[in-house]
Design an enzyme around this catalytic site. Structure first.
Site, PDB file in Angstrom:
ATOM      1  N   CYS A 387      -1.260   1.523   4.939  1.00 32.48           N
ATOM      2  CA  CYS A 387      -1.024   0.899   3.629  1.00 32.48           C
ATOM      3  C   CYS A 387      -1.976   1.472   2.585  1.00 32.48           C
ATOM      4  O   CYS A 387      -2.528   0.731   1.756  1.00 32.48           O
ATOM      5  CB  CYS A 387      -1.165  -0.618   3.720  1.00 32.48           C
ATOM      6  SG  CYS A 387       0.128  -1.410   4.691  1.00 32.48           S
ATOM      7  N   ALA A 388      -2.148   2.778   2.640  1.00 29.12           N
ATOM      8  CA  ALA A 388      -2.999   3.472   1.670  1.00 29.12           C
ATOM      9  C   ALA A 388      -2.392   4.847   1.417  1.00 29.12           C
ATOM     10  O   ALA A 388      -3.061   5.880   1.565  1.00 29.12           O
ATOM     11  CB  ALA A 388      -4.432   3.590   2.188  1.00 29.12           C
TER      12      ALA A 388
END
Length: 469
Positions: A387-388
């Protein structure tokens, strides 16, 4: 009178001392001895190196849960005995959490679903004049999506972090000098690489240029004590599921003025002073944003977890984590074809990192390596883009990498098992055939079963593939 001559400690003796600090878990966690079935047959103790996703519950927290669970009831408006106890436990949890983060006496403590929920809540409370937002939110490109996506719905600007911490601070300063920023949103520690940002320095910069600061402490709080009053942080968010508490409750702690004037996060019962058929008078304080029945057990266990963590000896805590991390990083760097990734060139590995190590193995998809380690070695870690996405793309890892993360329940043996698995992979290759199913690598012809109470279906079924650029 003779003078004793003290010889310097040999490097191997230093290494031995460091490793001894991590030979056993620092604190007991629930599920530490669960047995994982191997694809080749037999079972082995599960080596949990995925604390950064969700940490196991502390045993003391599990015991506390069992103690309070019989008294679980609705809160705030119940006159019954159990309701009164649950209300007391829930409201007292605010004071415990406020103390854990060094909050100011008037700081609001709002319980949420998780860190993502907390930051979305704050995004709805940014100051507005005549219906228009006052200022922009400034954030870095290294943020978890929880501290990235909420700000894209309001006036915002982003900057690319430099390849050094010092350079990144300079870039933030230069952007703040342009004016017009109302809030600086930063991570306390990267969920990808475990590198810690200089929060006090960034807070001072934000205030120098008339902005406030919010810190995503989802990864920092489980590894370092934080003090928002001493560091002059305006808002702090973190999650119980990463801080050794079950039920996934999150919390937002910070200055009450924006929160009391902001849009109620969840319209419903408990968030109002008075409701009418054509309007409403909203409450102030935490109730304004906690509409509906709250997650009483989540808040209670989160608070209990903070008490246990606060009671740890900080020197032993840091020595335990540092020993595992240094052993793992040194071992990975000695394996041909393995690359350890970091964002900043000037990160001090002894003081500026938490229990997270990011790496990749040449010639192998990260998801395949993770599946191999799980199936053939009983090691659980995380693969993907964490999630980056902007950060992974910038690091040259658009398809993802591997992340080993650990904490107070970890032991050196976990890191040793991971290294042995990677060494065997590089030396002998895969020991089993693997196929892609529903976007994930899984062992072919897998006949292993789950416990009788668990659905015997792939654990990643329905997961977002997270493959789109």
């Amino acid at each position: 009178m003779s003078t004793a001559i003290v010889s310097p400690i040999a490097p191997d003796a230093v290494a031995f001392e460091r490793q001894a600090a991590a030979a056993a878990p620092l604190a007991a966690v629930t599920g530490a001895e669960i047995q994982a079935p191997l694809i080749t047959g037999g079972h082995i103790r599960y080596a949990n190196l995925d604390y950064g996703a969700s940490a196991p519950a502390l045993s003391l927290v599990s015991a506390y849960l069992n103690e309070i669970l019989p008294f679980y009831a609705s809160v705030h408006r119940g006159a019954g005995y159990a309701s009164q106890i649950s209300t007391s436990v829930y409201e007292n949890a605010r004071d415990i959490v406020r103390g854990f983060v060094g909050g100011r006496p008037d700081d609001s403590v709002i319980f949420t679903r998780n860190t993502t929920d907390s930051l979305n809540l704050l995004a709805g409370c940014l100051p507005v004049v005549d219906g228009r937002p006052v200022g922009e939110v400034l954030y870095l490109d290294i943020e978890h999506h929880a501290n990235l996506l909420p700000w894209q719905g309001v006036p915002h600007r982003s900057i690319v972090a430099a390849d050094t911490i010092a350079g990144t601070v300079d870039s933030v300063r230069a952007e703040l000098e342009q004016g017009g920023v109302s809030l600086l949103a930063v991570t306390g520690a990267s969920n990808v690489t475990g590198e810690i940002l200089p929060v006090p320095a960034l807070a001072a910069l934000a205030h120098q240029y008339g902005a406030r600061i919010v810190v995503d402490a989802a990864q920092l709080a489980p590894h370092r004590r934080v003090d928002i009053a001493a560091d002059d942080v305006d808002y702090l968010a973190f999650s119980g599921h990463k801080l050794y508490a079950p039920f996934g409750a999150g919390v937002l702690v910070g200055r009450p003025d924006w929160l009391d004037a902001g849009t109620p996060h969840l319209a419903g019962g408990g968030a109002v002073k008075e409701a009418r058929l054509d309007g409403v008078s909203w409450a102030t304080g935490p109730a304004r944003h906690e509409g509906g029945s709250p997650n009483v057990l989540g808040a209670a266990t989160l608070a209990r977890a903070t008490q246990v963590i606060a009671g740890l000896d900080q020197d032993r805590w840091h020595a335990h984590e540092s020993a595992i991390r240094s052993y793992l990083v040194d071992g990975l760097q000695q394996i041909d074809g393995v690359t350890v990734h970091q964002i900043f060139k000037d990160t001090n590995p002894d003081t500026d990192t938490i229990g997270v190590v990011n790496f990749s193995v040449a010639g192998y998809d990260a998801g395949l390596v993770a599946a191999y380690l799980s199936a053939e070695h009983g090691v659980g870690l995380r693969d993907g883009r964490f999630c980056a996405h902007p950060l992974l793309k910038r690091l040259g890892l658009p398809s993802g990498s591997l992340r080993a993360s650990f904490g107070v329940g970890s032991r050196l043996e976990d890191a040793q098992r991971l290294l042995a698995g990677i060494e065997k992979l590089r030396r002998d290759g895969l020991g089993w055939d693997y196929v892609v199913d529903a976007g994930r690598w899984v062992p072919a012809n897998d006949t292993r079963t789950y416990p009788h109470w668990a659905p015997n279906t792939p654990g990643t079924a329905g997961a977002a593939p997270c493959t789109d650029d």
